[in-house]
Design a protein around this motif. Sequence first.
Motif, PDB file in Angstrom:
ATOM      1  N   ASN A  34      52.762  33.848  48.527  1.00 23.55           N
ATOM      2  CA  ASN A  34      54.066  34.255  48.003  1.00 23.55           C
ATOM      3  C   ASN A  34      54.099  34.214  46.477  1.00 23.55           C
ATOM      4  OD1 ASN A  34      55.132  34.405  50.686  1.00 23.55           O
ATOM      5  ND2 ASN A  34      55.359  32.186  50.677  1.00 23.55           N
ATOM      6  N   ALA A  35      52.984  33.921  45.862  1.00 21.10           N
ATOM      7  CA  ALA A  35      52.911  33.768  44.412  1.00 21.10           C
ATOM      8  C   ALA A  35      51.745  34.599  43.873  1.00 21.10           C
ATOM      9  CB  ALA A  35      52.741  32.289  44.055  1.00 21.10           C
ATOM     10  N   VAL A  36      51.530  34.512  42.565  1.00 22.47           N
ATOM     11  CA  VAL A  36      50.470  35.271  41.890  1.00 22.47           C
ATOM     12  C   VAL A  36      49.483  34.291  41.265  1.00 22.47           C
ATOM     13  CG1 VAL A  36      49.940  36.919  40.043  1.00 22.47           C
ATOM     14  CG2 VAL A  36      52.023  37.200  41.404  1.00 22.47           C
ATOM     15  N   LEU A  37      48.211  34.520  41.516  1.00 18.98           N
ATOM     16  CA  LEU A  37      47.163  33.720  40.887  1.00 18.98           C
ATOM     17  C   LEU A  37      46.861  34.284  39.504  1.00 18.98           C
ATOM     18  CD1 LEU A  37      44.738  31.684  40.883  1.00 18.98           C
ATOM     19  CD2 LEU A  37      43.391  33.510  41.949  1.00 18.98           C
ATOM     20  N   VAL A  38      46.905  33.425  38.494  1.00 28.49           N
ATOM     21  CA  VAL A  38      46.501  33.790  37.135  1.00 28.49           C
ATOM     22  C   VAL A  38      45.297  32.919  36.799  1.00 28.49           C
ATOM     23  CG1 VAL A  38      47.185  33.936  34.714  1.00 28.49           C
ATOM     24  CG2 VAL A  38      48.876  34.366  36.513  1.00 28.49           C
ATOM     25  N   GLN A  39      44.163  33.548  36.504  1.00 24.24           N
ATOM     26  CA  GLN A  39      42.948  32.774  36.286  1.00 24.24           C
ATOM     27  C   GLN A  39      42.158  33.307  35.101  1.00 24.24           C
ATOM     28  OE1 GLN A  39      40.549  33.846  40.074  1.00 24.24           O
ATOM     29  NE2 GLN A  39      39.021  33.921  38.429  1.00 24.24           N
ATOM     30  N   PRO A  40      41.369  32.427  34.461  1.00 16.58           N
ATOM     31  CA  PRO A  40      40.545  32.878  33.334  1.00 16.58           C
ATOM     32  C   PRO A  40      39.455  33.836  33.794  1.00 16.58           C
ATOM     33  CG  PRO A  40      40.709  30.462  33.430  1.00 16.58           C
ATOM     34  CD  PRO A  40      41.223  30.989  34.724  1.00 16.58           C
ATOM     35  N   HIS A  41      39.030  34.687  32.877  1.00 17.60           N
ATOM     36  CA  HIS A  41      37.898  35.587  33.100  1.00 17.60           C
ATOM     37  C   HIS A  41      37.180  35.742  31.774  1.00 17.60           C
ATOM     38  CE1 HIS A  41      35.679  39.376  33.833  1.00 17.60           C
ATOM     39  NE2 HIS A  41      35.693  39.000  35.095  1.00 17.60           N
ATOM     40  N   GLN A  42      35.882  35.954  31.819  1.00 19.44           N
ATOM     41  CA  GLN A  42      35.117  36.046  30.581  1.00 19.44           C
ATOM     42  C   GLN A  42      35.557  37.223  29.715  1.00 19.44           C
ATOM     43  OE1 GLN A  42      31.174  36.401  32.290  1.00 19.44           O
ATOM     44  NE2 GLN A  42      31.137  38.605  31.935  1.00 19.44           N
ATOM     45  N   GLY A 133      47.668  24.153  45.943  1.00 21.52           N
ATOM     46  CA  GLY A 133      46.777  24.658  46.975  1.00 21.52           C
ATOM     47  C   GLY A 133      45.698  25.549  46.391  1.00 21.52           C
ATOM     48  N   LYS A 134      44.863  26.081  47.262  1.00 19.27           N
ATOM     49  CA  LYS A 134      43.743  26.921  46.853  1.00 19.27           C
ATOM     50  C   LYS A 134      43.991  28.356  47.298  1.00 19.27           C
ATOM     51  CE  LYS A 134      39.538  25.329  47.280  1.00 19.27           C
ATOM     52  NZ  LYS A 134      38.228  24.931  47.877  1.00 19.27           N
ATOM     53  N   PHE A 135      44.002  29.279  46.335  1.00 18.46           N
ATOM     54  CA  PHE A 135      44.159  30.697  46.646  1.00 18.46           C
ATOM     55  C   PHE A 135      42.903  31.175  47.380  1.00 18.46           C
ATOM     56  CE2 PHE A 135      44.892  35.207  45.791  1.00 18.46           C
ATOM     57  CZ  PHE A 135      46.282  35.282  45.838  1.00 18.46           C
ATOM     58  N   PRO A 136      43.043  32.105  48.344  1.00 21.99           N
ATOM     59  CA  PRO A 136      41.864  32.576  49.099  1.00 21.99           C
ATOM     60  C   PRO A 136      40.782  33.144  48.187  1.00 21.99           C
ATOM     61  CG  PRO A 136      43.898  33.354  50.102  1.00 21.99           C
ATOM     62  CD  PRO A 136      44.290  32.734  48.797  1.00 21.99           C
ATOM     63  N   ASN A 137      39.561  33.121  48.676  1.00 25.77           N
ATOM     64  CA  ASN A 137      38.431  33.653  47.915  1.00 25.77           C
ATOM     65  C   ASN A 137      38.443  35.176  47.981  1.00 25.77           C
ATOM     66  OD1 ASN A 137      36.064  34.159  46.578  1.00 25.77           O
ATOM     67  ND2 ASN A 137      34.747  33.042  47.987  1.00 25.77           N
ATOM     68  N   TRP A 138      39.306  35.782  47.169  1.00 30.62           N
ATOM     69  CA  TRP A 138      39.491  37.231  47.199  1.00 30.62           C
ATOM     70  C   TRP A 138      38.253  37.985  46.726  1.00 30.62           C
ATOM     71  CZ3 TRP A 138      38.986  39.608  42.489  1.00 30.62           C
ATOM     72  CH2 TRP A 138      39.084  38.775  41.364  1.00 30.62           C
ATOM     73  N   VAL A 139      37.426  37.360  45.894  1.00 34.23           N
ATOM     74  CA  VAL A 139      36.237  38.041  45.377  1.00 34.23           C
ATOM     75  C   VAL A 139      35.268  38.379  46.502  1.00 34.23           C
ATOM     76  CG1 VAL A 139      34.229  37.802  43.860  1.00 34.23           C
ATOM     77  CG2 VAL A 139      36.460  36.972  43.113  1.00 34.23           C
ATOM     78  N   PRO A 144      30.553  44.107  45.248  1.00 34.65           N
ATOM     79  CA  PRO A 144      29.634  45.184  45.644  1.00 34.65           C
ATOM     80  C   PRO A 144      28.615  44.741  46.675  1.00 34.65           C
ATOM     81  CG  PRO A 144      29.941  45.153  43.258  1.00 34.65           C
ATOM     82  CD  PRO A 144      30.618  43.927  43.802  1.00 34.65           C
ATOM     83  N   ARG A 145      28.204  43.448  46.649  1.00 36.21           N
ATOM     84  CA  ARG A 145      27.207  42.981  47.612  1.00 36.21           C
ATOM     85  C   ARG A 145      27.732  43.110  49.038  1.00 36.21           C
ATOM     86  NH1 ARG A 145      27.145  39.147  43.716  1.00 36.21           N
ATOM     87  NH2 ARG A 145      28.420  37.738  44.972  1.00 36.21           N
ATOM     88  N   LYS A 146      29.027  42.870  49.222  1.00 38.16           N
ATOM     89  CA  LYS A 146      29.599  42.942  50.560  1.00 38.16           C
ATOM     90  C   LYS A 146      29.930  44.382  50.938  1.00 38.16           C
ATOM     91  CE  LYS A 146      32.729  40.609  53.637  1.00 38.16           C
ATOM     92  NZ  LYS A 146      33.266  39.298  53.937  1.00 38.16           N
ATOM     93  N   LEU A 147      30.349  45.171  49.961  1.00 39.88           N
ATOM     94  CA  LEU A 147      30.745  46.543  50.243  1.00 39.88           C
ATOM     95  C   LEU A 147      29.553  47.477  50.406  1.00 39.88           C
ATOM     96  CD1 LEU A 147      33.701  46.963  47.729  1.00 39.88           C
ATOM     97  CD2 LEU A 147      33.852  46.649  50.191  1.00 39.88           C
ATOM     98  N   ASN A 222      31.194  40.263  38.029  1.00 39.38           N
ATOM     99  CA  ASN A 222      30.911  38.964  37.413  1.00 39.38           C
ATOM    100  C   ASN A 222      32.119  38.039  37.479  1.00 39.38           C
ATOM    101  OD1 ASN A 222      32.650  39.955  35.454  1.00 39.38           O
ATOM    102  ND2 ASN A 222      31.009  40.529  34.040  1.00 39.38           N
ATOM    103  N   THR A 223      32.917  38.175  38.529  1.00 42.78           N
ATOM    104  CA  THR A 223      34.122  37.368  38.695  1.00 42.78           C
ATOM    105  C   THR A 223      33.933  36.349  39.811  1.00 42.78           C
ATOM    106  OG1 THR A 223      35.552  39.181  37.962  1.00 42.78           O
ATOM    107  CG2 THR A 223      36.585  37.442  39.247  1.00 42.78           C
ATOM    108  N   VAL A 224      34.428  35.148  39.582  1.00 41.82           N
ATOM    109  CA  VAL A 224      34.444  34.100  40.604  1.00 41.82           C
ATOM    110  C   VAL A 224      35.891  33.716  40.845  1.00 41.82           C
ATOM    111  CG1 VAL A 224      33.734  31.759  41.202  1.00 41.82           C
ATOM    112  CG2 VAL A 224      32.185  33.239  39.911  1.00 41.82           C
ATOM    113  N   ALA A 225      36.316  33.678  42.101  1.00 39.92           N
ATOM    114  CA  ALA A 225      37.695  33.323  42.423  1.00 39.92           C
ATOM    115  C   ALA A 225      37.966  31.875  42.036  1.00 39.92           C
ATOM    116  CB  ALA A 225      37.959  33.529  43.913  1.00 39.92           C
ATOM    117  N   ALA A 226      39.113  31.636  41.406  1.00 42.33           N
ATOM    118  CA  ALA A 226      39.480  30.285  40.985  1.00 42.33           C
ATOM    119  C   ALA A 226      39.533  29.348  42.187  1.00 42.33           C
ATOM    120  CB  ALA A 226      40.835  30.311  40.278  1.00 42.33           C
TER     121      ALA A 226
END
Length: 245
Positions: A34-42, A133-139, A144-147, A222-226
């Motif tokens: 119900n919320a938005v994850l805001v996370q750092p990225h390089q 809590g922990k947001f799901p591992n959306w990455v 591309p490895r999975k797709l 090159n993204t890792v889910a928070a």
Amino acid sequence: MGKDTSGEIANIDLDLFRRVSMVRARGDVRYYLNAVLVQPHQDGVLAVASDGHRLLVGLDRRGMCARPIIVDLSADAAKGAKQGERLSFVESTVGPTFVQAIRRRPDEIVDKRFGVRNAGDVIDGRLAKLVEGKFPNWVSIITPRKLGKASGFVVNPVYMREMMRAMQFSRFSGVEVLMTDAGANGPIFFIPARANADMELVGIVMPMLFDRSPDLPSWIGNTVAAGHEKPAKQPADQPAGEVTA
């Protein structure tokens, strides 16, 4: 990245945050959806939202994020957002479960009469709730490895919106989106799943001419889910739990 200021946890383009939050859940028992994850990225800062069926990820290259937060901000905080307006999340004195959400004027605004820059002036400020809590591992869903090898098409968003609106009948339970063997140059078919045999409908949208093959943005790879970072490997000769200088 944007420059950090005292007490500021993150800042992000307001319109980008608004668009991403459109797909967040409403009243889901998985409260973090119900919320938005805001996370750092390089390359800046990411905003991520999902209701379990849809997912939107936005990258703001001018943004800043000191640490990941899952924030529940009311939709009216971004109403009438103008280009360049920014949203700052600042530590709150109310308690650790809240942040101050501050809407600021864009950097580009200049008062022509006096030549005064109004960059950063506060338009609106309100409390926003932080979700634990922990947001799901959306990455893991979109890497591309999975797709595998990416394939797709480029379409006019107005055509897509109008086509999907035409498919919105109560008797249709869903819409199939199909491509032919012609790939990115062939028609895209929209076929409603029928709830009964009273009506059938088939829609076709032709893709736009484009000067390159559609592909996933490079920053996705090159993204890792928070909250889902892999722990650093311990040196072979270092006992577990020992901290080195």
